[in-house]
Design a protein around this motif. Sequence first.
Motif, mmCIF file in Angstrom:
data_model
loop_
_atom_site.group_PDB
_atom_site.id
_atom_site.type_symbol
_atom_site.label_atom_id
_atom_site.label_comp_id
_atom_site.label_asym_id
_atom_site.label_seq_id
_atom_site.Cartn_x
_atom_site.Cartn_y
_atom_site.Cartn_z
ATOM 1 N N UNK A 30 41.542 -45.188 42.541
ATOM 2 C CA UNK A 30 41.737 -44.217 41.459
ATOM 3 C C UNK A 30 42.011 -42.714 41.837
ATOM 4 N N UNK A 31 42.381 -42.060 41.111
ATOM 5 C CA UNK A 31 42.831 -40.762 41.321
ATOM 6 C C UNK A 31 42.263 -39.832 40.128
ATOM 7 N N UNK A 32 42.075 -38.565 40.513
ATOM 8 C CA UNK A 32 41.480 -37.774 39.670
ATOM 9 C C UNK A 32 42.293 -36.437 39.845
ATOM 10 N N UNK A 33 43.070 -35.743 38.642
ATOM 11 C CA UNK A 33 43.869 -34.765 38.676
ATOM 12 C C UNK A 33 43.077 -33.377 38.335
ATOM 13 N N UNK A 34 43.780 -32.234 38.603
ATOM 14 C CA UNK A 34 42.969 -31.027 38.300
ATOM 15 C C UNK A 34 42.626 -30.822 36.800
ATOM 16 N N UNK A 35 43.170 -31.497 35.729
ATOM 17 C CA UNK A 35 42.741 -31.561 34.570
ATOM 18 C C UNK A 35 41.748 -32.559 34.349
ATOM 19 N N UNK A 36 41.219 -33.407 35.196
ATOM 20 C CA UNK A 36 39.975 -34.133 35.008
ATOM 21 C C UNK A 36 40.596 -35.659 34.546
ATOM 22 N N UNK A 37 41.890 -35.743 34.417
ATOM 23 C CA UNK A 37 42.410 -37.055 34.053
ATOM 24 C C UNK A 37 42.107 -38.331 35.161
ATOM 25 N N UNK A 38 41.254 -39.325 34.730
ATOM 26 C CA UNK A 38 40.982 -40.487 35.941
ATOM 27 C C UNK A 38 42.202 -41.377 35.707
#
Length: 484
Positions: free
Chosen positions: A372-380
């Motif tokens: 699982x990755x989470x980007x700086x916009x908060x998308x999981x």
Amino acid sequence: MSINSALMAGVSGLTSNAAAMAAISQNISNVNTVGYKRVQAEFSTLVNNQQQGVNYSAGGVMASTRNFISQLGQLQRTTNSTDLAIDGQGFFVTTEKAEGLDAGDARLFTRAGAFRVDDLGYLRNTAGLYLQGWPVDDDGNVALDPSDLNRLRSINVASVGGAAEATTRAQINANLKSSQAISAEAAAASTVPAGAGAYDPAANSMAQYDAVAGTGVKPDFAISLPVSDSKGGQRTLTLNLLKSAVPNQWYAEIVATPASDVVSGAPLADGQVKTGIIAFTQDGRLDTAAMAALGADALFADVADATLTFGASDAAAPGAGAVNWATDLGIDDQTVTLDLAAAAGGLTQYDSDSIVQAVITNGTPFGSLIGVEIDEQGFVTANFDNGVSRRIAQVALATFPSTDSLTSISGNAFRVSRDSGTYNLKAAGTGGAGLIAASQLEASTVDLSTEFTGLITTQRAYSASSKIITTADEMLAELINIKR
């Protein structure tokens, strides 16, 4: 009398400095707590009403605790992709339970972002609070609402399961040998009337070729195209090619391998998906103008729109020239666009060996969740071992008009208070909420040097207040001894 007021002032000094010692102790004990916000005891004077001509009466001191919740801690790098920090003023929205939430369940706000995937697949931090976010729909869209907490859901990565993507595009980079000898079947097809054993896409086709049975026409060259269906199953399409007696032209058939994978409408048969002629220019490139002139006889009259359409397995019987996936496959309809004239190569005819340089297709077979990755916009985003990435949810952040007025609770979290104002839900990177930093944690805002200095001064102040009480006691003792 004033001596009694001095005693009371000393007592207030002891009480206030004890409160200051408690705040310092709280800070020191949480020096390594992720996202902890330091507290500080602040003193204010108490003054009794004074009347002219009357001796002074001491009031004392009062301590009140101030929370520095808006103070940001330093972000520290970790190795866990679900460790989250906020580079801004926002707070994670969390709940004490993952499922069955209603309007009456408390929503808590925290900066402690050490989240882990629990046994049910939910993201939960070390205090047992579940991370909330907006779910992503099937089209990849998020329905944001700045004021409705009921739209939020506990983020669950285990509910995603596997993933597959159907092939929609295939690029062919291959060369056909221009000096390829013309077969007897192709030569017979060029005469009028056609000679014995002539190639015919309906009656004597490449799709019917069987060396053992002695049927059909052997292709001069064949190109295999791997295709992923809607379930991630692997299908194979084969582009069979036969050099024509007409210069710079080749007979072409696209067939399913095995033929049982498709159901074709007449005149297609034996797994045929598309038949026609491919034409080349005298310099070996695909001749789009000649193919347009051939019209219905061309494999694709418009090379820029070279599409193959497959009906779903449960669709009605295909019409003339149409193709469905076989009923027993149970898969959805599909359109595959062929790129035959790619700038980097495409389908060519040079006087060199027939060879496939590359066949590039999108689409993937079934894959299992690997991370699982989470980007700086908060998308999981869930990542699968077949290369597919799929967005699951977007982490919600909350901001407040008066952050320092939030009410602290156990678990390094906060509740809304009357003075803090109501929350505003925001996506990361908007409205001052800040960006989300994955694989990072916010450190405690406690500075040990400051706290140890405070310990010393508080201890001395407490000792001094105790001296006030002992001195006032001695003065009262002297007053009582006057009677002797």
